[in-house]
Design an enzyme around this catalytic site. Structure first.
Site, PDB file in Angstrom:
ATOM      1  N   CYS A 158      -3.038  -0.037   7.336  1.00  0.00           N
ATOM      2  CA  CYS A 158      -2.302   1.226   7.245  1.00  0.00           C
ATOM      3  C   CYS A 158      -2.561   2.110   8.462  1.00  0.00           C
ATOM      4  O   CYS A 158      -1.640   2.738   8.982  1.00  0.00           O
ATOM      5  CB  CYS A 158      -2.673   1.947   5.956  1.00  0.00           C
ATOM      6  SG  CYS A 158      -2.125   1.048   4.478  1.00  0.00           S
ATOM      7  N   GLU A 165       0.621   3.978   1.557  1.00  0.00           N
ATOM      8  CA  GLU A 165       0.874   4.510   2.897  1.00  0.00           C
ATOM      9  C   GLU A 165       2.019   3.769   3.595  1.00  0.00           C
ATOM     10  O   GLU A 165       2.883   4.383   4.224  1.00  0.00           O
ATOM     11  CB  GLU A 165      -0.379   4.401   3.786  1.00  0.00           C
ATOM     12  CG  GLU A 165      -1.584   5.110   3.267  1.00  0.00           C
ATOM     13  CD  GLU A 165      -2.529   4.185   2.499  1.00  0.00           C
ATOM     14  OE1 GLU A 165      -2.081   3.480   1.569  1.00  0.00           O
ATOM     15  OE2 GLU A 165      -3.729   4.171   2.822  1.00  0.00           O
ATOM     16  N   CYS A 213      -6.743   1.953   5.170  1.00  0.00           N
ATOM     17  CA  CYS A 213      -7.386   0.730   5.655  1.00  0.00           C
ATOM     18  C   CYS A 213      -6.910   0.443   7.085  1.00  0.00           C
ATOM     19  O   CYS A 213      -6.102   1.184   7.649  1.00  0.00           O
ATOM     20  CB  CYS A 213      -7.025  -0.435   4.727  1.00  0.00           C
ATOM     21  SG  CYS A 213      -5.284  -0.937   4.843  1.00  0.00           S
ATOM     22  N   HIS A 271       0.848  -1.202   0.000  1.00  0.00           N
ATOM     23  CA  HIS A 271       0.000   0.000   0.000  1.00  0.00           C
ATOM     24  C   HIS A 271       0.879   1.246   0.000  1.00  0.00           C
ATOM     25  O   HIS A 271       1.948   1.272   0.644  1.00  0.00           O
ATOM     26  CB  HIS A 271      -0.903   0.024   1.227  1.00  0.00           C
ATOM     27  CG  HIS A 271      -1.983  -0.997   1.211  1.00  0.00           C
ATOM     28  ND1 HIS A 271      -3.140  -0.852   1.937  1.00  0.00           N
ATOM     29  CD2 HIS A 271      -2.103  -2.178   0.553  1.00  0.00           C
ATOM     30  CE1 HIS A 271      -3.919  -1.902   1.734  1.00  0.00           C
ATOM     31  NE2 HIS A 271      -3.307  -2.728   0.903  1.00  0.00           N
TER      32      HIS A 271
END
Length: 161
Positions: free
Chosen positions: A95, A64, A92, A62
């Site tokens: 993260c 992030e 999410c 991801h």
């Protein structure tokens, strides 16, 4: 549960523009178009990232997480106190958990994620009193643009199947 605030300042708009550019780069390499960057307390960019789940074949790819990893390496510390994450989609649970662990000061995101968001949609880990760290959230910054990039991407993907 507290809702994130949605007051954006010019600096937030400017950094979100850069996150949107990163999202477009992500799409150009076949990834879900999400961009993230981390800025220190002096307004200096520490790291920038796009999604790399497909390219790196990893669930932790991801934007992030990659931005957090790069910022920690640059700072030579896992603590990102005083820093702000700008990201085009609401983080999410994975993260958001990493953001709590990093001791980040603030998160600014664009589009809400009603099916997976952990900073206001399904839960709000940023202000959960059971956790050892809380941070502020500014939501909905350039949300229409952030959401449109994602909707257009998935619309194209459905057409090609």
């Amino acid at each position: 549960m507290d809702r994130p605030n949605n007051i954006a300042h010019q600096q937030d708009l400017d950094f979100m523009s850069q996150a949107l550019d990163l999202a477009l780069r992500s799409e150009a390499i076949g990834e879900v178009p999400i961009g993230a960057l981390i800025v220190d307390e002096n307004g200096q960019i520490l790291s920038m990232a796009t999604n790399l789940r497909e390219k790196n074949t990893t669930v932790i790819g991801h934007a992030e997480i990659i931005a957090l990893h790069r910022a920690c390496k640059k700072r030579k510390s896992w603590r990102l106190t005083g820093c702000t994450l700008y990201v085009t989609l609401e983080p999410c649970f994975m993260c958001a958990g990493a953001l709590v662990q990093s001791r980040i000061a603030r998160v600014v995101f664009g589009a809400y994620d009603p099916k997976g968001g952990a900073l206001g949609s399904l839960s709000n880990l940023s202000c959960d009193a059971r956790l050892n760290h809380n941070f502020t959230v500014t939501s909905g910054v350039r949300s229409e643009e952030c959401g449109k990039i994602l909707k257009d991407f998935f619309k194209k993907k459905r057409k090609t199947k």
